[in-house]
Enzyme design. Structure first.
Site: not given
Length: 175
Positions: A41-42, A97-98, A101, A129, A150-151, A163
């Site tokens: 969903k990101g 992609e959001d 990492d 990241k 963590f964002v 969100r």
């Protein structure tokens, strides 16, 4: 334990960078068409805003993967929870992609689309990241490189919350 959000990247800065990415993608794919795959969903917010700024012919589909569950650290195991509705064979796939990492999801998806005979596979991530990287993956388009925090916001969540924030913020936990 409760949390609060500290702003990291304001809405205007996000909008400006997404416009730049759209222009670069349009230039790189001049004369071609693009099959954009937004990862749910990101990346939904980012995918939609980016799509509006790409001037070459564009098809959009979405798929969902998971490697987090409800935690804040990736498990490393990537699972497809919603596959594409359209076929990518012979297409120029742009994975959107959001955040990248560990690199596990994008590494998995790159192979996934190559197996499905995509003409080409490129990757675009709103956030990168690099301090968390476990797998070396080439991201062709990156919005912002951020530290290992963590964002949330602009599609990114913490346990399905935040969100809808119009900016990127850092989750800080109260003790």
């Amino acid at each position: 334990m409760s949390e609060h959000i500290r702003m990291m990247i304001p809405e205007e800065e996000l909008a400006n960078r997404i416009s730049e990415l759209g222009a670069q993608i349009s230039e790189d794919y001049a004369g071609e068409k693009v099959f954009m795959v937004g990862i749910l969903k990101g990346a939904a917010f980012f995918s939609c805003e980016l799509a509006k700024r790409i001037s070459v012919p564009l098809t959009i589909d979405f798929m969902a993967t998971s490697s987090y569950g409800s935690g804040t650290v990736s498990s490393g195991e990537v699972v497809v929870t919603k596959d594409l509705d359209l076929d990518v064979e012979g297409e120029n796939v742009l994975i959107v992609e959001d955040i990248i990492d560990s690199g596990n999801t994008l590494n998995f998806l790159s192979g996934f689309f190559k197996e499905r005979k995509a003409k080409s596979v490129r990757m675009c991530a709103m956030l990168d990241k690099p301090d968390r990287r476990e797998v070396d993956v080439k991201v062709d388009y990156t919005g912002f490189t951020i530290p290992d925090e963590f964002v949330v916001g602009y599609g990114l969540d913490y346990d399905q919350k935040y969100r809808n924030l119009p900016y990127i913020g850092v989750v800080e936990f109260d003790k």
